[in-house]
Design a protein around this motif. Structure first.
Motif, PDB file in Angstrom:
ATOM      1  N   MET A  71       0.969  -1.439   0.075  1.00 59.73           N
ATOM      2  CA  MET A  71       0.096  -0.010  -0.017  1.00 59.73           C
ATOM      3  C   MET A  71       0.866   1.103   0.039  1.00 59.73           C
ATOM      4  SD  MET A  71      -2.918  -1.284  -0.038  1.00 59.73           S
ATOM      5  CE  MET A  71      -3.867  -2.837   0.338  1.00 59.73           C
ATOM      6  N   LEU A  72       0.813   2.172  -0.865  1.00 64.98           N
ATOM      7  CA  LEU A  72       1.580   3.500  -1.046  1.00 64.98           C
ATOM      8  C   LEU A  72       0.751   4.569  -0.918  1.00 64.98           C
ATOM      9  CD1 LEU A  72       4.432   4.622  -1.975  1.00 64.98           C
ATOM     10  CD2 LEU A  72       3.761   4.353  -4.405  1.00 64.98           C
ATOM     11  N   ILE A  73       1.130   5.609  -0.265  1.00 67.13           N
ATOM     12  CA  ILE A  73       0.509   6.711  -0.044  1.00 67.13           C
ATOM     13  C   ILE A  73       1.244   7.876  -0.358  1.00 67.13           C
ATOM     14  CG2 ILE A  73      -0.663   8.203   1.639  1.00 67.13           C
ATOM     15  CD1 ILE A  73      -1.243   5.724   3.428  1.00 67.13           C
ATOM     16  N   MET A  74       0.759   8.730  -1.454  1.00 66.14           N
ATOM     17  CA  MET A  74       1.833   9.788  -2.001  1.00 66.14           C
ATOM     18  C   MET A  74       1.202  11.038  -1.322  1.00 66.14           C
ATOM     19  SD  MET A  74       2.589   8.480  -5.864  1.00 66.14           S
ATOM     20  CE  MET A  74       3.826   9.307  -5.888  1.00 66.14           C
ATOM     21  N   ALA A 124      -4.670   8.187   6.544  1.00 66.66           N
ATOM     22  CA  ALA A 124      -4.923   6.783   5.889  1.00 66.66           C
ATOM     23  C   ALA A 124      -3.733   5.936   6.032  1.00 66.66           C
ATOM     24  CB  ALA A 124      -4.799   7.406   4.330  1.00 66.66           C
ATOM     25  N   TYR A 125      -2.384   6.344   6.334  1.00 70.11           N
ATOM     26  CA  TYR A 125      -1.420   5.590   6.791  1.00 70.11           C
ATOM     27  C   TYR A 125      -1.768   4.877   8.168  1.00 70.11           C
ATOM     28  CZ  TYR A 125       3.424   4.210   8.041  1.00 70.11           C
ATOM     29  OH  TYR A 125       4.281   3.201   8.192  1.00 70.11           O
ATOM     30  N   ASP A 126      -1.985   5.619   9.067  1.00 70.69           N
ATOM     31  CA  ASP A 126      -2.489   5.096  10.209  1.00 70.69           C
ATOM     32  C   ASP A 126      -3.614   3.996  10.417  1.00 70.69           C
ATOM     33  OD1 ASP A 126      -0.227   6.826  11.441  1.00 70.69           O
ATOM     34  OD2 ASP A 126      -1.734   8.259  12.277  1.00 70.69           O
ATOM     35  N   HIS A 127      -4.742   4.391   9.532  1.00 71.78           N
ATOM     36  CA  HIS A 127      -5.752   3.422   9.665  1.00 71.78           C
ATOM     37  C   HIS A 127      -5.387   1.989   8.697  1.00 71.78           C
ATOM     38  CE1 HIS A 127      -9.815   2.234   9.530  1.00 71.78           C
ATOM     39  NE2 HIS A 127      -9.869   1.977   8.109  1.00 71.78           N
ATOM     40  N   LEU A 128      -4.461   2.004   7.805  1.00 70.22           N
ATOM     41  CA  LEU A 128      -4.033   0.966   7.206  1.00 70.22           C
ATOM     42  C   LEU A 128      -3.047   0.159   7.954  1.00 70.22           C
ATOM     43  CD1 LEU A 128      -3.679   2.287   3.448  1.00 70.22           C
ATOM     44  CD2 LEU A 128      -5.319   0.825   4.119  1.00 70.22           C
TER      45      LEU A 128
END
Length: 524
Positions: free
Chosen positions: A381-384, A393-397
């Motif tokens: 999973m990549l968050i830009m 979004a990062y913390d949830h994933l």
């Protein structure tokens, strides 16, 4: 009533040039020249009154105060910023001074001061251009702003030396000012978010900084900068800068009007401005190669250099102190450089893409640490973009998926996330060399949470160009932008406010469903 005439002309011509895509201050200069021309044509009196001169001075002090608020040591203590600014300044002065001396039959002192004035780039224009493209915190934006801050410091030193003002024995008191920082921090915390915050900024810039330093025989400009710098590390320093932005801009209108009203440019002034405009590209070329010498990639060097390819309002401020006879020619020179620079910077990324094949061969073999290409390894999973949305979004994933990675173009933000033990690395999605060196063998889904629409479009297109077939999702504020993101390759683009409303309603429904004794259709 002269004030009504000034405001009317300044607004009218400022709006006219803004409609043409140019900075409004070009219109303010033009308004002053028009008023000066009308005074000669129809024999009316239009001159800078004490009120206008005072407003102009306040604008300069507020400009320096806001520069001081950005004066964080970490933003200027780097080889490319210090070396790039100092080498550029030295080379420009070394080339321009003898040229002006020989070609214009000037004294060495006048030639040197003119060369110094022409060596600066515009803090106002560069900051506005970078802010409009949301690139102030991108790597090339931070390099450009750091160089501009160094130039502002040089300008301040030149102004202090040129004024010939001898400080009194009380000037030693300023060395104790850092002891006031805890008190200033408390005042900033206590001032809230409304008019008291603005008044605090005015108090520090104009009263304590301006009048206070003048009282001990020091430059009021230096005082404004020092008091701004003392607050630079406070968490709310940028909020204070933003609250003063409009006030500063209004006062600076007086500065540019005052220059124009002081007299129409003659033929010599016009020739000087045109010649300076012809050699303007050399300024950008010098910045480009100097930044390459400090191991920046061609893209960052090009974008930083392009934003610095103009002449500066600080040159006018220096001239107002040291070269009053050259104020009008320099004002015309600055205005023409803005007319050239503003539209060119709008297409900076397009220009780089067009000329990248010719520019990249000039890169060295060793690259700047902030610009190394990266491999995503086993990331799924990549968050830009790791702002508030990306972080959430990062913390949830991360609660259910260990192989999450975040990317961001702000090294300071990256360091903050790494300190919080998040898997975040530096990368600029708008850098074509980043995409060329990127390896992402295991990525299944990408969230685009950058702040600007252009970054999302570039990322979506390049992900698909690399053959990525996974899920791409983004968020945006506007329906037309959501459509553009989908057309660029994203599977979905959600409207931020709409999704927030849905989330709030879902929370309310969940709470009602969980309430004791709740039954569907029950009366409340």
């Amino acid at each position: 009533m002269p004030e009504a005439i000034w405001v009317s002309f300044a607004f009218g011509l400022g709006l006219l040039v803004k409609t043409a895509g140019l900075p409004p201050l070009v219109g303010y200069l033009a308004a002053g020249f028009v008023l000066s021309g009308l005074a000669e044509t129809i024999d009316i009196t239009v001159e800078a009154t004490n009120a206008l001169e005072h407003i102009a001075h306040l604008g300069v002090l507020l400009l320096l105060f806001t520069v001081g608020l950005k004066l964080k040591l970490r933003s200027i203590i780097s080889a490319e910023v210090i070396g790039g600014s100092l080498f550029h300044f030295a080379i420009t002065c070394a080339v321009f001074t003898p040229g002006l001396y020989l070609l214009m039959d000037l004294t060495w002192q006048t030639a040197l001061l003119l060369a110094i004035a022409l060596s600066f780039s515009s803090t106002v224009l560069a900051a506005k251009v970078l802010e409009s493209k949301r690139e102030l915190r991108a790597f090339h934006g931070r390099v450009a702003i750091g160089i501009l801050i160094m130039q502002d410091l040089i300008a301040l030193v030149v102004m202090s030396l040129a004024s010939g003002q001898a400080p009194s024995q009380w000037a030693l008191v300023v060395f104790g000012f850092p002891l006031l920082r805890p008190l200033l921090f408390r005042l900033l915390d206590a001032s809230g978010h409304d008019e008291l915050l603005v008044l605090l900024g005015l108090l520090l810039a104009l009263v304590l900084g301006g009048l206070g330093f003048e009282a001990v025989g020091l430059s009021s400009e230096l005082g404004a900068l020092v008091f701004g710098a003392m607050l630079a590390n406070h968490p709310r320093s940028q909020e204070l800068a933003k609250s003063l932005w409009s006030v500063k801009e209004v006062f600076l209108v007086g500065f540019f009007l005052q220059i124009g009203i002081s007299g129409l440019p003659d033929g010599d002034a016009l020739i000087f401005a045109l010649v300076a405009s012809v050699v303007l590209p050399l300024k950008g070329i010098l910045f480009f190669f100097l930044l390459l010498a400090f191991r920046l990639r061609a893209r960052s060097s090009f974008l930083s250099a392009l934003s610095l390819t103009n002449y500066s309002e600080f040159g006018l401020i220096v001239a107002s102190v040291a070269l009053p006879d050259w104020l009008v020619p320099l004002a015309l020179t600055v205005a023409i450089s803005f007319i050239i620079s503003a539209p060119v910077n709008r297409f900076a990324h397009t220009l780089y893409e067009r000329f990248s094949a010719r520019l990249t061969p000039y890169e060295g073999q060793r690259h700047h640490p902030d610009e190394q290409p990266i491999s995503l390894g086993s990331t799924r999973m990549l968050i830009m973009g790791m702002g508030r949305t990306g972080t959430a979004a990062y913390d949830h994933l991360a609660e259910s998926e260990a192989r999450v990675m975040g990317l961001d173009s702000d090294p300071a933000k990256v360091a903050k996330h790494q300190k919080a033990e998040r898997n975040v690395v530096f990368a600029d999605a708008e850098d074509m060399s980043f995409w060329q060196g990127l390896h992402m063998p295991s990525v299944e889904a990408v969230i685009l949470s950058m702040g600007d629409i252009e970054g999302k479009l570039i990322a979506a297109r390049n992900l698909r160009k690399k053959g990525f077939s996974g899920y791409i999702v983004a968020h945006t504020m506007y329906e037309d932008e959501a459509r553009q993101i989908r057309e660029a390759g994203a599977n979905e683009a959600y409207l931020t406010m709409s999704e927030t409303g849905v989330a709030l309603a879902s929370q309310l429904k969940s709470r009602q469903s969980a309430a004791p004794g709740h039954t569907a259709g029950a009366e409340t």
